[in-house]
Design a protein around this motif. Structure first.
Motif, PDB file in Angstrom:
ATOM      1  N   UNK A   1       0.853  -1.196   0.000  1.00  0.00           N
ATOM      2  CA  UNK A   1       0.000   0.000   0.000  1.00  0.00           C
ATOM      3  C   UNK A   1       0.886   1.242   0.000  1.00  0.00           C
ATOM      4  N   UNK A   2       0.620   2.173  -0.935  1.00  0.00           N
ATOM      5  CA  UNK A   2       1.363   3.431  -0.954  1.00  0.00           C
ATOM      6  C   UNK A   2       1.017   4.246   0.288  1.00  0.00           C
ATOM      7  N   UNK A   3       1.938   5.120   0.703  1.00  0.00           N
ATOM      8  CA  UNK A   3       1.717   5.888   1.931  1.00  0.00           C
ATOM      9  C   UNK A   3       2.542   7.164   1.905  1.00  0.00           C
ATOM     10  N   UNK A   4       2.112   8.109   2.717  1.00  0.00           N
ATOM     11  CA  UNK A   4       2.925   9.280   3.071  1.00  0.00           C
ATOM     12  C   UNK A   4       3.321   9.100   4.529  1.00  0.00           C
ATOM     13  N   UNK A   5       4.499   9.596   4.886  1.00  0.00           N
ATOM     14  CA  UNK A   5       4.900   9.506   6.292  1.00  0.00           C
ATOM     15  C   UNK A   5       5.545  10.812   6.735  1.00  0.00           C
ATOM     16  N   UNK A   6       5.251  11.205   7.960  1.00  0.00           N
ATOM     17  CA  UNK A   6       5.765  12.461   8.515  1.00  0.00           C
ATOM     18  C   UNK A   6       6.341  12.212   9.907  1.00  0.00           C
ATOM     19  N   UNK A   7       7.508  12.788  10.157  1.00  0.00           N
ATOM     20  CA  UNK A   7       8.066  12.825  11.515  1.00  0.00           C
ATOM     21  C   UNK A   7       8.089  14.291  11.916  1.00  0.00           C
ATOM     22  N   UNK A   8       7.462  14.614  13.028  1.00  0.00           N
ATOM     23  CA  UNK A   8       7.264  16.021  13.358  1.00  0.00           C
ATOM     24  C   UNK A   8       7.373  16.280  14.847  1.00  0.00           C
ATOM     25  N   UNK A   9       7.973  17.404  15.169  1.00  0.00           N
ATOM     26  CA  UNK A   9       7.893  17.944  16.523  1.00  0.00           C
ATOM     27  C   UNK A   9       6.456  18.434  16.725  1.00  0.00           C
ATOM     28  N   UNK A  10       6.000  18.470  17.954  1.00  0.00           N
ATOM     29  CA  UNK A  10       4.688  19.049  18.226  1.00  0.00           C
ATOM     30  C   UNK A  10       4.791  20.564  18.028  1.00  0.00           C
TER      31      UNK A  10
END
Length: 308
Positions: free
Chosen positions: A291-300
């Protein structure tokens, strides 16, 4: 800033945060929409440009238009506003796409009018956009977008929003499998009653999570990120959810759950390196499923909407 025009960043948000259905949310720093809002002498609201998503530009069918009209109806301003929306949050992703548009519009309009309305009043206006999007005027996405950081909607009637402390080392990882889950559909499958036993577990976790955020007790935060009511039902709509959650926890995440109504899955971690390890573990699951996906790593994002 041009006195008649403003460009703003409108953050994506994670709502519910496991145990806090419709009352808890947090704002993200790494992903969000951009909007340009202009004062005009022509009355009303016009969506003059919308890029990135195939969404309606008719004022009454667009969440930014509806939220903006709610503000205009309560203001003394005789003119109107033109709005350009540059969508970077996919609709139906579960990270507050409609909330970003609703809050961005009212925040920018308020700024151009000299800030006559309080953040709490802006939440009320933005909730009208959420009513259009999902059929329910919920505040768990719009509140953190406007206040920044974590927010608790203590009460809806009367509306009472409390900003919660954000521990400095807390990072979010969010994976969005490329399927769409409409908020209205995912609300329809929920039960309208719960057992007393489940309720006791749930509000114990809400209290624990709030205490953990204020005391910056990461272990307590992790123990409290449990959902005994919504997740067991909504997770059925998300392919590979149980495996994604298991791999995220094995990679060091404090906790993992459904972001908003899904299909995005979020994890909270102490430190960016752990959050990146969690991102890889989550990605590996969807790579194997295909399954294709987007992923994000983020500070609050503790600031919320900001001027660009």
């Amino acid at each position: 800033m041009n006195a008649n025009e403003i460009r703003v960043f409108c953050p994506a948000t994670i709502a519910n945060v496991s145990c806090g259905f419709d009352v808890l949310g947090l704002a993200l720093d790494a992903v969000g929409d951009e909007m340009v809002v202009r004062k005009t002498t022509q009355k009303g609201i016009r969506i003059t440009k919308l890029t990135g998503q195939d969404l309606p530009t008719e004022t009454l069918q667009n969440v930014a238009g509806v939220a903006g009209l709610a503000l205009l109806a309560q203001s003394n301003y005789d003119g109107g506003f033109d709005i350009e929306i540059y969508k970077k949050i996919k609709a139906g992703s579960g990270i507050g796409s409609s909330a970003a548009s609703s809050t961005g519009a009212v925040w920018a309009m308020n700024a151009l009018l000299g800030n006559p309305f309080s953040p709490l009043e802006l939440v009320k206006f933005a909730m009208e956009g959420e009513r259009l999007a999902s059929g329910v005027a919920h505040a768990d996405n719009v509140a953190p977008a406007l206040f920044g950081g974590f927010t608790l909607v203590r009460s809806y009637n009367p509306l009472d929003v409390i900003k919660i402390n954000t521990p400095k080392e807390l990072y979010a990882t969010v994976i969005h499998p490329q399927i769409e889950v409409k908020t209205s559909d995912s609300r329809r499958i929920l039960k309208t009653t719960i057992s007393l036993e489940d309720g006791i577990k749930q509000w114990g976790n809400v209290g624990g999570l709030i205490a953990g955020l204020f005391t910056e007790d990461y272990d307590l935060i992790g123990r409290s990120l449990e959902d005994h009511i919504i997740e067991p039902i909504r997770s059925i709509l998300i392919p590979g959810f149980d495996t994604v959650k298991q791999k995220a926890l094995e990679s060091g995440a404090l906790g993992c759950g459904i972001s908003g109504s899904g299909p995005s899955v979020f994890a909270l971690s102490k430190g960016i390196e752990t959050a990146k390890n969690v991102a890889k573990a989550m990605s590996d699951v969807y790579d194997k499923i295909g399954i294709d996906y987007d992923i994000h790593v983020s500070k609050v994002n503790t600031e919320g909407i900001k001027i660009l």
